[in-house]
Write a protein that holds these residues in place. Structure first.
Motif, PDB file in Angstrom:
ATOM      1  N   SER A 104      66.704 101.286  39.184  1.00 24.94           N
ATOM      2  CA  SER A 104      66.154 100.993  37.865  1.00 24.94           C
ATOM      3  C   SER A 104      67.162 101.447  36.818  1.00 24.94           C
ATOM      4  N   ASP A 105      66.958 101.047  35.563  1.00 24.80           N
ATOM      5  CA  ASP A 105      67.858 101.498  34.508  1.00 24.80           C
ATOM      6  C   ASP A 105      67.774 103.022  34.334  1.00 24.80           C
ATOM      7  N   TYR A 106      66.615 103.595  34.641  1.00 22.10           N
ATOM      8  CA  TYR A 106      66.468 105.050  34.593  1.00 22.10           C
ATOM      9  C   TYR A 106      67.381 105.719  35.619  1.00 22.10           C
ATOM     10  N   SER A 107      67.323 105.255  36.874  1.00 27.60           N
ATOM     11  CA  SER A 107      68.154 105.836  37.926  1.00 27.60           C
ATOM     12  C   SER A 107      69.631 105.647  37.623  1.00 27.60           C
ATOM     13  N   LEU A 108      69.967 104.473  37.073  1.00 23.99           N
ATOM     14  CA  LEU A 108      71.361 104.213  36.723  1.00 23.99           C
ATOM     15  C   LEU A 108      71.831 105.187  35.645  1.00 23.99           C
ATOM     16  N   THR A 109      70.976 105.454  34.648  1.00 21.40           N
ATOM     17  CA  THR A 109      71.334 106.402  33.594  1.00 21.40           C
ATOM     18  C   THR A 109      71.550 107.798  34.167  1.00 21.40           C
ATOM     19  N   THR A 199      56.020 100.659  31.170  1.00 18.56           N
ATOM     20  CA  THR A 199      57.082 100.074  31.974  1.00 18.56           C
ATOM     21  C   THR A 199      56.426  99.603  33.260  1.00 18.56           C
ATOM     22  N   PHE A 200      56.412  98.302  33.450  1.00 18.54           N
ATOM     23  CA  PHE A 200      55.761  97.673  34.590  1.00 18.54           C
ATOM     24  C   PHE A 200      54.233  97.790  34.443  1.00 18.54           C
ATOM     25  N   HIS A 201      53.550  96.717  34.725  1.00 18.33           N
ATOM     26  CA  HIS A 201      52.101  96.723  34.559  1.00 18.33           C
ATOM     27  C   HIS A 201      51.479  95.634  35.435  1.00 18.33           C
ATOM     28  N   ARG A 202      51.644  95.832  36.745  1.00 16.56           N
ATOM     29  CA  ARG A 202      51.062  94.904  37.712  1.00 16.56           C
ATOM     30  C   ARG A 202      50.505  95.727  38.860  1.00 16.56           C
ATOM     31  N   VAL A 224      52.176  96.645  24.929  1.00  9.70           N
ATOM     32  CA  VAL A 224      53.541  96.149  25.158  1.00  9.70           C
ATOM     33  C   VAL A 224      53.962  96.557  26.570  1.00  9.70           C
ATOM     34  N   VAL A 225      54.586  95.628  27.282  1.00 11.07           N
ATOM     35  CA  VAL A 225      55.101  95.913  28.621  1.00 11.07           C
ATOM     36  C   VAL A 225      56.590  95.572  28.649  1.00 11.07           C
ATOM     37  N   ALA A 226      57.390  96.502  29.084  1.00 13.39           N
ATOM     38  CA  ALA A 226      58.831  96.279  29.221  1.00 13.39           C
ATOM     39  C   ALA A 226      59.270  96.829  30.567  1.00 13.39           C
ATOM     40  N   ALA A 231      64.362 101.083  27.059  1.00 16.26           N
ATOM     41  CA  ALA A 231      63.858 100.360  25.888  1.00 16.26           C
ATOM     42  C   ALA A 231      62.696 101.092  25.214  1.00 16.26           C
ATOM     43  N   LEU A 232      62.131 102.094  25.879  1.00 11.90           N
ATOM     44  CA  LEU A 232      60.938 102.748  25.341  1.00 11.90           C
ATOM     45  C   LEU A 232      61.131 103.326  23.933  1.00 11.90           C
ATOM     46  N   PRO A 233      62.225 104.041  23.640  1.00 16.67           N
ATOM     47  CA  PRO A 233      62.374 104.565  22.275  1.00 16.67           C
ATOM     48  C   PRO A 233      62.352 103.459  21.218  1.00 16.67           C
ATOM     49  N   LEU A 234      62.962 102.329  21.505  1.00 17.04           N
ATOM     50  CA  LEU A 234      62.994 101.230  20.543  1.00 17.04           C
ATOM     51  C   LEU A 234      61.608 100.659  20.284  1.00 17.04           C
ATOM     52  N   LEU A 235      60.759 100.688  21.303  1.00 12.26           N
ATOM     53  CA  LEU A 235      59.434 100.086  21.195  1.00 12.26           C
ATOM     54  C   LEU A 235      58.383 101.066  20.676  1.00 12.26           C
ATOM     55  N   VAL A 236      58.741 102.332  20.575  1.00  6.18           N
ATOM     56  CA  VAL A 236      57.816 103.356  20.077  1.00  6.18           C
ATOM     57  C   VAL A 236      58.150 103.750  18.646  1.00  6.18           C
ATOM     58  N   ARG A 237      59.424 103.853  18.320  1.00  4.14           N
ATOM     59  CA  ARG A 237      59.850 104.332  17.002  1.00  4.14           C
ATOM     60  C   ARG A 237      59.255 103.467  15.880  1.00  4.14           C
ATOM     61  N   GLY A 238      58.660 104.133  14.881  1.00  7.94           N
ATOM     62  CA  GLY A 238      58.111 103.434  13.729  1.00  7.94           C
ATOM     63  C   GLY A 238      56.785 102.752  13.967  1.00  7.94           C
ATOM     64  N   THR A 239      56.116 103.063  15.080  1.00 14.56           N
ATOM     65  CA  THR A 239      54.827 102.457  15.403  1.00 14.56           C
ATOM     66  C   THR A 239      53.816 103.550  15.724  1.00 14.56           C
ATOM     67  N   ASP A 240      52.576 103.141  15.985  1.00  9.47           N
ATOM     68  CA  ASP A 240      51.546 104.076  16.443  1.00  9.47           C
ATOM     69  C   ASP A 240      51.455 104.110  17.966  1.00  9.47           C
ATOM     70  N   ARG A 241      52.443 103.531  18.638  1.00  4.52           N
ATOM     71  CA  ARG A 241      52.392 103.453  20.096  1.00  4.52           C
ATOM     72  C   ARG A 241      52.821 104.761  20.750  1.00  4.52           C
ATOM     73  N   ILE A 242      52.509 104.841  22.036  1.00  2.00           N
ATOM     74  CA  ILE A 242      52.873 105.999  22.849  1.00  2.00           C
ATOM     75  C   ILE A 242      53.399 105.483  24.181  1.00  2.00           C
ATOM     76  N   ALA A 243      54.240 106.259  24.833  1.00  2.00           N
ATOM     77  CA  ALA A 243      54.784 105.865  26.130  1.00  2.00           C
ATOM     78  C   ALA A 243      55.024 107.102  26.976  1.00  2.00           C
TER      79      ALA A 243
END
Length: 302
Positions: A104-109, A199-202, A224-226, A231-243
């Protein structure tokens, strides 16, 4: 059918034809003449009693049988290469082998920089091919690992396959710094009220922390599902979302301004990351070397 009667050179040509869907492009891919590929296509058509490629307008399309052969042919070519590249000893200093590892991109990081550096240092001729880990690989891991050398995945998804534990990580919650609904601490009730980025939702694609949250009766409102953790910081910053995000990833990501990292109001099971492979590779000297490189890279994660 007797295998001794089959020209295995046709297998490589078949793969090129199925992938390129063109005699001309297949010839270029193989580095041979177009008449040679045309002749091979004729032999393949006689063998299968099928056209394999049929013209539609100005292009060719695969017949139903040819479409069935695409994945089988890729697997067969990979297995043949593995058979004839096997050696009693592995010398990384002179080897030109390619290793394919799914992450995953996490493991790669977490591992990519250290792993690629070690491979380049110890085996300058070896190619490291890191590809995106997808749900299909996980769902059919025993089959996928016949063509992949290994995959990096936490415990809880696979069983009955050999693995090597790499490192442990845990989960934290990510919210925007200007999210006025969230105070200094999160509560289970607030987790149920906020909008979530998952992240993932199936049914067969989820994180262990997602599962633990639902087991505790917290049903997240997923908006939101990514399929990329970074990508999580980009999809949380400036919103009321949580991850939910891995603590180790937070420590390595740039661009965390405008975000807050909070402890979970429940105890998610830690991530025990591991390297998984097919049993057929367990005693391969080259694969043992690869596992050693991944393990050494993981030692640097902490």
């Amino acid at each position: 059918m007797r295998l001794a009667n089959v020209d295995l050179n046709l297998l490589v040509t078949l793969q090129a034809l199925l992938r390129e869907r063109s005699v001309t492009r297949a010839a270029a891919r193989l580095g041979v003449s177009q008449p040679a590929v045309s002749a091979a296509l004729g032999r393949l058509r006689r063998h299968f009693d099928d056209e394999l490629l049929t013209r539609v307008g100005n292009s060719y399309v695969l017949t139903p049988l040819a479409a069935q052969l695409v994945e089988r042919t890729d697997l067969a070519v990979t297995n043949v290469r593995q058979v004839f590249s096997a050696q009693p000893h592995f010398d990384p200093a002179v080897s030109e082998r390619e290793f394919v590892v799914a992450m995953s991109d996490y493991s790669l990081t977490m591992l990519g920089d250290a792993l690629s550096g070690l491979v380049e240092e110890r085996a300058p001729g070896v190619r490291l091919h890191i590809q995106q880990l997808v749900s299909a690989d996980v769902n059919h891991a025993a089959e996928a690992l016949r063509t992949l050398d290994a995959m990096v995945l936490p415990h809880g998804f696979l069983r009955d396959l050999p693995c090597l534990d790499l490192y442990t990580d845990d989960w934290v919650c990510l919210v925007s710094a200007d999210n006025e609904r969230v105070g200094e601490k999160l509560t289970p009730d607030l987790l149920a009220e906020l909008s979530w980025v998952f992240t993932f939702h199936r049914p067969t694609a989820y994180t262990p922390a997602d599962w633990k949250m639902r087991a505790l009766g917290i049903e997240p409102n997923v908006r939101v599902v990514a399929e990329w953790f970074v990508a999580l910081p980009l999809l949380v910053r400036g919103t009321d979302r949580i991850a939910l995000i891995q603590r180790g990833l937070v420590d390595r990501l740039d661009g965390m301004d405008g975000l807050r990292v909070l402890e979970c109001p429940f105890e998610p099971d830690p991530l025990v990351m591991a390297l998984w492979w097919h049993p057929m590779n367990s005693h391969d000297p080259a694969h043992r070397w690869l596992r050693g490189m991944v393990a050494e890279a993981a030692e640097r994660v902490g």
